[in-house]
Design an enzyme around this catalytic site. Structure first.
Site, PDB file in Angstrom:
ATOM      1  N   ASP A  68       0.856  -1.195   0.000  1.00 20.07           N
ATOM      2  CA  ASP A  68       0.000   0.000   0.000  1.00 20.07           C
ATOM      3  C   ASP A  68       0.887   1.238   0.000  1.00 20.07           C
ATOM      4  OD1 ASP A  68      -1.852   1.965   0.278  1.00 20.07           O
ATOM      5  OD2 ASP A  68      -2.676   1.262   2.171  1.00 20.07           O
ATOM      6  N   LYS A  95       0.205   3.605  -2.313  1.00 21.45           N
ATOM      7  CA  LYS A  95      -0.624   4.636  -2.976  1.00 21.45           C
ATOM      8  C   LYS A  95       0.213   5.418  -3.992  1.00 21.45           C
ATOM      9  CE  LYS A  95      -3.953   4.984   0.781  1.00 21.45           C
ATOM     10  NZ  LYS A  95      -3.299   4.113   1.783  1.00 21.45           N
ATOM     11  N   ALA A 120       1.692   7.448  -6.860  1.00 24.55           N
ATOM     12  CA  ALA A 120       1.004   8.577  -7.514  1.00 24.55           C
ATOM     13  C   ALA A 120       2.012   9.464  -8.235  1.00 24.55           C
ATOM     14  CB  ALA A 120       0.219   9.385  -6.487  1.00 24.55           C
ATOM     15  N   ASP A 121       2.695   8.906  -9.233  1.00 24.74           N
ATOM     16  CA  ASP A 121       3.730   9.699  -9.901  1.00 24.74           C
ATOM     17  C   ASP A 121       3.556   9.598 -11.418  1.00 24.74           C
ATOM     18  OD1 ASP A 121       6.267  11.099 -10.277  1.00 24.74           O
ATOM     19  OD2 ASP A 121       6.759  10.405  -8.254  1.00 24.74           O
ATOM     20  N   VAL A 135     -13.191  -0.494   8.099  1.00 18.97           N
ATOM     21  CA  VAL A 135     -13.908  -1.312   9.087  1.00 18.97           C
ATOM     22  C   VAL A 135     -13.146  -1.248  10.412  1.00 18.97           C
ATOM     23  CG1 VAL A 135     -14.476  -3.696   9.736  1.00 18.97           C
ATOM     24  CG2 VAL A 135     -14.914  -2.897   7.401  1.00 18.97           C
ATOM     25  N   GLY A 176     -16.437   1.781  10.122  1.00 20.26           N
ATOM     26  CA  GLY A 176     -17.164   1.019   9.090  1.00 20.26           C
ATOM     27  C   GLY A 176     -17.744  -0.267   9.663  1.00 20.26           C
ATOM     28  N   PRO A 179     -18.825  -4.008   9.218  1.00 17.54           N
ATOM     29  CA  PRO A 179     -18.600  -5.131   8.295  1.00 17.54           C
ATOM     30  C   PRO A 179     -19.901  -5.704   7.726  1.00 17.54           C
ATOM     31  CG  PRO A 179     -17.858  -5.680  10.525  1.00 17.54           C
ATOM     32  CD  PRO A 179     -18.240  -4.239  10.541  1.00 17.54           C
TER      33      PRO A 179
HETATM   34  P1  XMP Z   1      -7.386   1.011  10.094  1.00 17.40           P
HETATM   35  O1  XMP Z   1      -6.470   1.022  11.262  1.00 17.40           O
HETATM   36  O2  XMP Z   1      -8.132   2.291   9.918  1.00 17.40           O
HETATM   37  O3  XMP Z   1      -6.397   0.849   8.851  1.00 17.40           O
HETATM   38  O4  XMP Z   1      -8.289  -0.179  10.057  1.00 17.40           O
HETATM   39  C1  XMP Z   1      -6.816   0.973   7.525  1.00 17.40           C
HETATM   40  C2  XMP Z   1      -5.657   0.714   6.623  1.00 17.40           C
HETATM   41  O5  XMP Z   1      -6.048   0.951   5.299  1.00 17.40           O
HETATM   42  C3  XMP Z   1      -5.407   2.123   4.807  1.00 17.40           C
HETATM   43  N1  XMP Z   1      -6.478   2.927   4.296  1.00 17.40           N
HETATM   44  C4  XMP Z   1      -6.686   3.179   3.035  1.00 17.40           C
HETATM   45  N2  XMP Z   1      -6.017   2.789   1.962  1.00 17.40           N
HETATM   46  N3  XMP Z   1      -7.581   3.924   0.614  1.00 17.40           N
HETATM   47  C5  XMP Z   1      -6.462   3.177   0.762  1.00 17.40           C
HETATM   48  O6  XMP Z   1      -5.837   2.845  -0.261  1.00 17.40           O
HETATM   49  C6  XMP Z   1      -8.295   4.334   1.661  1.00 17.40           C
HETATM   50  O7  XMP Z   1      -9.308   4.978   1.539  1.00 17.40           O
HETATM   51  C7  XMP Z   1      -7.808   3.936   2.925  1.00 17.40           C
HETATM   52  N4  XMP Z   1      -8.291   4.146   4.153  1.00 17.40           N
HETATM   53  C8  XMP Z   1      -7.445   3.502   4.978  1.00 17.40           C
HETATM   54  C9  XMP Z   1      -4.694   2.781   5.939  1.00 17.40           C
HETATM   55  O8  XMP Z   1      -3.486   3.382   5.513  1.00 17.40           O
HETATM   56  C10 XMP Z   1      -4.461   1.615   6.858  1.00 17.40           C
HETATM   57  O9  XMP Z   1      -3.310   0.883   6.466  1.00 17.40           O
END
Ligand code: XMP
Length: 214
Positions: free
Chosen positions: A58, A60, A62-63, A170, A175, A177
């Site tokens: 993960d 993300k 973005a380049d 979640v 969120g 489930p």
């Molecule tokens: P938590 O602790 O909130 O962690 O359950 C969530 C995990 O997911 C990532 N995260 C996202 N990743 N789009 C993403 O690509 C999103 O909207 C998003 N929201 C949360 C966050 O970095 C963590 O690892």
């Protein structure tokens, strides 16, 4: 069955390995990103591979396309089987990640709309829908869409059809489930598992809450 994906964001190798070990029997994949990689280095990916689960990066990403390609190559050489990139840099940048993922037998997921409250500021007004269409155009494997807003994820499902939706939000972000599991292919759970006193029991509980994909 909807997959349960552990977001493994602790910042020490000791905690990460302890939590992954406890959760592994109950989960379908592990997602790691900047918190753990910046703390412990990319080599942690090879150690986590020992649990025999798919590993999603993960970052993300973005380049520009060339830089996305270079980043994705490092990700798959490190042993990951999936990568998450952003969609807003455009279809050529997404395609660069998709190409590297598929050349390596892996998958590429594109962030369509983020799960936190601020995710409603820029991704709505049609942007998330446009990004979902980029997923179709580029042959990406699916989107990341919010468990915190099932009504938005339902709209994005209509655009992407049978491509996968992985859904964070979640647990710690509120969120439910029950509200999302039937709509998505995987729920992503972080703090509600890795901050628990008993990560194995927490993972088992989230595993039991998953519904069938409808
Ligand atoms: P938590 O602790 O909130 O962690 O359950 C969530 C995990 O997911 C990532 N995260 C996202 N990743 N789009 C993403 O690509 C999103 O909207 C998003 N929201 C949360 C966050 O970095 C963590 O690892």
């Amino acid at each position: 069955m909807t997959d349960l994906i552990l977001a493994l964001d602790p910042t020490t190798r000791t905690d990460a390995m302890r939590i992954a070990s406890a959760a592994a029997p109950h989960i379908d994949a592990i997602k790691i990103g900047y918190p753990l990689i910046l703390a412990e280095g990319l080599g942690i990916a090879k150690e986590l591979k020992a649990f025999g689960l798919p590993l999603i990066a993960d970052f993300k990403v973005a380049d520009i396309p060339n830089t996305n390609q270079l980043i994705a190559q490092q990700v798959f050489e490190a042993g990951f089987s999936g990568i998450i990139c952003h969609g807003f840099p455009g279809s050529d940048s997404v395609k660069a990640c998709v190409n590297v993922a598929h050349d390596n037998g892996g998958e590429c997921y594109v962030v369509a709309e983020m799960s936190h409250p601020g995710g409603a500021e820029f991704f709505q007004s049609g942007t998330a829908e446009r990004i979902a269409r980029v997923v179709i155009e580029t042959g990406a494997d699916g989107i990341i869409a919010p468990a915190t807003r099932p009504e938005r994820t339902r709209i994005l499902r209509e655009i992407i059809g049978t491509r996968k939706i992985l859904s964070p939000g979640v647990g710690a972000q509120g969120g439910d489930p029950d509200a999302i599991a039937g709509l998505v292919d995987g729920i992503i759970v972080g703090r509600a598992i890795y901050e628990s006193n008993d990560p194995g029991a927490a993972a088992a509980r989230y595993a039991s809450l998953r519904g069938k994909r409808t």
